[in-house]
Motif scaffolding. Sequence first.
Motif, mmCIF file in Angstrom:
data_model
loop_
_atom_site.group_PDB
_atom_site.id
_atom_site.type_symbol
_atom_site.label_atom_id
_atom_site.label_comp_id
_atom_site.label_asym_id
_atom_site.label_seq_id
_atom_site.Cartn_x
_atom_site.Cartn_y
_atom_site.Cartn_z
ATOM 1 N N VAL A 186 0.488 -1.484 0.102
ATOM 2 C CA VAL A 186 -0.202 -0.107 -0.292
ATOM 3 C C VAL A 186 0.597 1.213 -0.260
ATOM 4 N N ASN A 187 0.526 2.043 -0.715
ATOM 5 C CA ASN A 187 1.353 3.677 -1.031
ATOM 6 C C ASN A 187 0.489 4.321 0.397
ATOM 7 N N VAL A 188 0.662 4.448 1.253
ATOM 8 C CA VAL A 188 0.808 5.120 2.744
ATOM 9 C C VAL A 188 0.415 6.499 2.370
ATOM 10 N N ASN A 189 1.654 7.310 1.621
ATOM 11 C CA ASN A 189 1.581 8.146 1.304
ATOM 12 C C ASN A 189 0.113 8.981 0.619
ATOM 13 N N ARG A 190 0.218 8.322 -0.420
ATOM 14 C CA ARG A 190 -0.815 8.276 -1.549
ATOM 15 C C ARG A 190 -2.057 8.175 -0.211
ATOM 16 N N ILE A 191 -2.971 7.309 0.198
ATOM 17 C CA ILE A 191 -3.701 7.072 0.953
ATOM 18 C C ILE A 191 -4.048 8.008 1.733
ATOM 19 N N ILE A 192 -3.261 8.048 2.639
ATOM 20 C CA ILE A 192 -2.927 9.856 3.330
ATOM 21 C C ILE A 192 -3.628 11.031 2.696
ATOM 22 N N SER A 193 -3.060 10.703 2.139
ATOM 23 C CA SER A 193 -2.780 12.367 0.622
ATOM 24 C C SER A 193 -4.470 12.290 0.176
ATOM 25 N N LEU A 194 -5.077 10.714 0.174
ATOM 26 C CA LEU A 194 -6.797 11.045 -0.064
ATOM 27 C C LEU A 194 -7.505 11.341 0.684
ATOM 28 N N THR A 195 -7.042 10.500 1.913
ATOM 29 C CA THR A 195 -8.044 11.031 3.178
ATOM 30 C C THR A 195 -8.164 12.119 3.237
ATOM 31 N N PHE A 196 -7.093 12.936 3.427
ATOM 32 C CA PHE A 196 -7.007 14.677 3.457
ATOM 33 C C PHE A 196 -7.959 15.416 2.636
ATOM 34 N N VAL A 197 -7.963 14.864 0.679
ATOM 35 C CA VAL A 197 -8.896 15.600 -0.290
ATOM 36 C C VAL A 197 -9.836 15.274 0.328
ATOM 37 N N ILE A 198 -10.487 14.390 0.253
ATOM 38 C CA ILE A 198 -11.907 14.079 0.677
ATOM 39 C C ILE A 198 -12.156 14.730 1.272
ATOM 40 N N GLY A 199 -11.562 14.068 3.195
ATOM 41 C CA GLY A 199 -12.350 15.295 4.783
ATOM 42 C C GLY A 199 -12.296 16.192 3.663
ATOM 43 N N SER A 200 -11.268 16.927 3.393
ATOM 44 C CA SER A 200 -11.883 18.841 2.687
ATOM 45 C C SER A 200 -12.627 18.693 1.630
ATOM 46 N N ALA A 201 -13.224 17.991 0.682
ATOM 47 C CA ALA A 201 -14.107 18.133 -0.546
ATOM 48 C C ALA A 201 -15.494 17.863 0.763
ATOM 49 N N LEU A 202 -15.094 17.207 1.622
ATOM 50 C CA LEU A 202 -16.694 17.315 2.177
ATOM 51 C C LEU A 202 -17.017 18.670 3.122
ATOM 52 N N ALA A 203 -15.606 18.686 3.733
ATOM 53 C CA ALA A 203 -15.820 20.365 4.310
ATOM 54 C C ALA A 203 -16.635 21.680 3.395
ATOM 55 N N ALA A 204 -15.637 21.243 2.124
ATOM 56 C CA ALA A 204 -16.402 22.548 1.274
ATOM 57 C C ALA A 204 -18.174 22.426 0.720
ATOM 58 N N VAL A 205 -17.668 21.174 0.707
ATOM 59 C CA VAL A 205 -20.092 21.471 0.478
ATOM 60 C C VAL A 205 -20.422 20.920 1.924
ATOM 61 N N GLY A 206 -20.001 21.088 3.003
ATOM 62 C CA GLY A 206 -20.696 22.134 4.448
ATOM 63 C C GLY A 206 -20.382 23.028 4.406
ATOM 64 N N GLY A 207 -19.932 23.802 3.763
ATOM 65 C CA GLY A 207 -19.230 25.132 4.242
ATOM 66 C C GLY A 207 -20.133 26.392 3.047
ATOM 67 N N ILE A 208 -20.543 25.657 2.094
ATOM 68 C CA ILE A 208 -20.979 26.424 0.557
ATOM 69 C C ILE A 208 -22.563 26.067 1.323
ATOM 70 N N MET A 209 -23.223 24.874 2.135
ATOM 71 C CA MET A 209 -24.540 24.954 2.863
ATOM 72 C C MET A 209 -24.099 26.539 4.185
#
Length: 297
Positions: A186-209
């Motif tokens: 498993v590419n650990v760095n890639r997975i951790i980056s993906l986690t931050f990307v997903i979490g930030s995108a969900l925060a963006a949806v929440g922020g817009i609403m």
Amino acid sequence: MSLATFFQHLANGISLGSLYALVAIGYTLVYGILRLINFAHGDIFMMATYFSFYGIAIFTLPWYLSFIIAIILTAILGFFLEAGAYRPLRNAPKISLLISAIGASYFLENLATVIFGGRPKSFPTPKLFSDMINIQGVAIQKLTFYIPVVTIIFLAGLIYLINHTKSGIAMRAVAKDHETAGIMGVNVNRIISLTFVIGSALAAVGGIMWGMKYPSIQPLMGVMPGLKAFIAAVIGGIGNVKGAVIGGFLLGIAEVMLVAFLPALTGYRDAFAFILLIVILLVKPTGIIGEKIAEKV
């Protein structure tokens, strides 16, 4: 209190809880992977509102295009935040990561103040969301009904990703043990980056609403919602996605109902959330459906 008024407050509570839930998911994802509380998460939420605001007000983009671009930009911001503030300290003591998270939070707040200005701005709400619906003589904004639906859709998509995709399986593996996951390919760095990307995108949806529901935006607007989303994650069981959503709904409904039934305590609304956090930590530190996680030595 009439039955119609009660349902109006309940709808507002569910709507507010949905916003807390979207932001809380980001906290719980990052904690599940890194055992880190990302205190800059509320400020990522704030940046999303400015991205969408300027997309509509300055670049005159259609609202839906502006929202999509804002979500993408916020996800990219989450990626660079992880790469710049957290990845270099991956093997450092946990206190170093915590200090870095606090520093990243202050950095984003001051950066927003310098770039966007400290004066509050009025967030544009499209007519599709601002229209009112009359139910038994009670007027409720359409957005109040849309927010929980959007939250459930994104939650379902996230659960599918975690349980039925290779990236999701890798995320669960990294959450269990970084070293073993790395040995297994498993590419650990890639997975951790993906986690931050997903979490930030969900925060963006929440922020817009959030911007549409509470139209005044300013650089410190993410502080209190961010803290309350963190409380929601703890209530539900931090590290557990479903728990974060349950905690968000419970906190949002409890806040609104407190003010509805005890209007004299309106000024203590924020204090109530922190009192609830203390009670949960004393009675059930792992949250409603959280499990005890042993810290690595």
